[in-house]
Each structure stands twice: as C-alpha cells, then as structure tokens.
Design an enzyme around this catalytic site. Structure first.
Site, mmCIF file in Angstrom:
data_model
loop_
_atom_site.group_PDB
_atom_site.id
_atom_site.type_symbol
_atom_site.label_atom_id
_atom_site.label_comp_id
_atom_site.label_asym_id
_atom_site.label_seq_id
_atom_site.Cartn_x
_atom_site.Cartn_y
_atom_site.Cartn_z
ATOM 1 N N MET A 1 0.855 -1.187 0.000
ATOM 2 C CA MET A 1 0.000 0.000 0.000
ATOM 3 C C MET A 1 0.891 1.237 0.000
ATOM 4 S SD MET A 1 -3.328 0.352 0.004
ATOM 5 C CE MET A 1 -3.866 -1.143 0.812
ATOM 6 N N CYS A 2 0.570 2.199 -0.797
ATOM 7 C CA CYS A 2 1.412 3.378 -0.992
ATOM 8 C C CYS A 2 0.994 4.503 -0.050
ATOM 9 C CB CYS A 2 1.317 3.833 -2.446
ATOM 10 S SG CYS A 2 1.582 2.479 -3.634
ATOM 11 N N ARG A 3 1.736 5.592 -0.077
ATOM 12 C CA ARG A 3 1.422 6.806 0.675
ATOM 13 C C ARG A 3 1.453 7.975 -0.299
ATOM 14 N NH1 ARG A 3 -0.946 5.357 5.135
ATOM 15 N NH2 ARG A 3 -1.720 4.124 3.381
ATOM 16 N N ASN A 116 -3.398 5.512 -4.251
ATOM 17 C CA ASN A 116 -3.049 4.616 -3.156
ATOM 18 C C ASN A 116 -4.158 3.581 -3.043
ATOM 19 O OD1 ASN A 116 -2.311 3.373 -0.710
ATOM 20 N ND2 ASN A 116 -3.425 4.913 0.467
#
Length: 262
Positions: A1-3, A116
């Site tokens: 999971m990205c930010r 995201n």
C-alpha cells in the site's frame, strides 16, 4: 500500500512539504503509521507540480529507487516552488513490474494523477473489463501494467468522450463502474486517489468490499497558510480532518473545500 499527499495554495518550495515535516513522505516511506497492507514504501516515488506561467502541463519527476536513497531530491526540492503539488511513495503490488512505466504520478495533457490502493488480483479480474470500453486514444495511451494507470484511463475516457463533464463527475462515474465490476468479478477495490489540473485538486477515499485506506485534509495550518493539504497520514501535529469513506473531496484555487458522498 502506498502513501500520497497533495498540496494547493500559496506557492511553497517542495522541501517544505516533502522533507521538513516531522512525519514527511520520506519518513512514511520507511516508517508508515497507518498502512493497511505492507510495511515499507521502497519501490520508488514521484512528484508532480505545476507552474502555470510556463504552460498548463505538469512537471513530473519520478524514480524507481527508494525516496530516502535519491541524492537528487534535496537539491530539486530546494529549487522548485509551486502552488499545486502531488507526491507519492510506492509499495508495489506483488507481480507488478518495478519500472518507470509503472511509476507515478501519471499524466495526460494538463492532468496528473496518483493512487493509493489496488484492485485485488487485477490481472485475473478487472484487467480486461477495465480496458473494454476505452477509446483507441486512451487505450493506446496506457504505457504500463498497473491497476492505478487503468483507473486513470477510465477517468480520462469519461473526460475525453464527454468534454462537458467535470473531473468530479468523471471520477464519480468511474468509481461506480469499478464497484459494479468488483461485484461482478468477485474482487475488491481500494481507490484513494488525487487528480490535479494545475488549478484544483479532486480526490477520493473509496473502497469496495474492504475498509478504505486512511486519507486526511488540513486547511490553513499556521505553517501553511492559505492552503489545503491532503495526505494518507498527517505530516505534522495539527487540525487534520478525516475524509469520510466513499467520498470525493474537491479543492479550488480559493482553497474552498467540498465533500460529496459517492
């Protein structure tokens, strides 16, 4: 999971929003607090910014190395100033190539985009359905293999085939299409994303069959007057507000905020 994060308001140097905050995107890349999946964001990063005096298209800088390892970032972030910024650190979904074609932000003409989230088992579920109704122009525009770029392509498809549609309307329609597809193909979708045209930000916090990833906004913080910041996690101590699940938030140049449920 990205930010991710997005900024609109009084022009600032990139370093003030990217590097200086106590829980900056750099810190979030190796020590995130609120990621639902994964532990670090070491699969590259990207920045998009606008200077409307030099044209309407965004400037994009991206890399496939971890943000904390890029020795160019300090110099770039001190030099560049903008009133409209998108930034992103990546945690690649298993099976997706770690190359520049899959690096964000993605751009199309004057639009830039970050995401995201993910489509669960994308290649086995929604890869073909998401491409099915795209025009030849948008189909050919896709350069990578990520679910993120395909979501952006669906939004672009609405905008190019219906020129009178707003970004909010195109995003709303796309999210409803993704929901229908997710139920039809028994998969889940996480779609926290931000789109900018250089003059405004449009973002969503959205999920199908799973809890939505975190997303916050803050307006007119003392360190960032006359501005709005949207971020996956608070960058510093302040009056951060949680964006409701399954909603779209719009912010104009005047920093007025509008939130609508999908």
């Amino acid at each position: 999971m990205c930010r991710l994060l997005a900024y609109i308001g009084t022009p600032v140097n990139l370093e003030l929003i990217l590097c200086k905050p106590e829980h900056s995107l750099i810190v979030q890349s190796y020590k995130p607090r609120e990621m639902l999946q994964g532990t670090v964001n070491a699969d590259g990063y990207g920045i998009g910014w606008y200077d409307l005096k030099k044209g309407s298209e965004p400037f994009i800088y991206k890399s496939i190395i971890p943000i904390w390892n890029d020795t160019n970032l300090e110099s770039i972030s001190r030099y560049v100033e903008s009133n409209n910024i998108l930034a992103y650190v990546r945690s690649a979904t298993s099976g997706q190539a770690l190359d520049m074609s899959n690096a964000q932000p993605f751009k199309y003409k004057n639009l830039s985009f970050i995401h995201n989230g993910r489509v669960e088992k994308f290649k086995k579920t929604l890869y073909r359905p998401m491409r099915k109704n795209l025009t030849d122009e948008i189909y050919s525009w896709i350069g990578g293999t990520t679910d993120s770029e395909h979501i952006f392509a669906m939004i672009l498809n609405h905008l190019t085939t219906n020129p009178d549609k707003t970004i909010e309307q195109a995003l709303h329609a796309t999210l409803l299409e993704l929901q229908e597809m997710a139920f039809s193909y028994d998969t889940s979708v996480l779609a926290n994303l931000v789109i900018s045209d250089g003059k405004r930000l449009v973002a969503s916090r959205y999920a199908v069959k799973q809890p939505a990833p975190t997303l916050y906004w803050i307006k007119n913080d003392p360190n960032f007057p006359n501005s709005v910041i949207i971020a996956s996690e608070p960058l510093f101590t302040g009056n951060w507000q949680t964006i409701p699940e399954n909603s779209i938030i719009s912010v104009g140049e005047d920093c007025d905020i509008r939130i609508e449920q999908v």
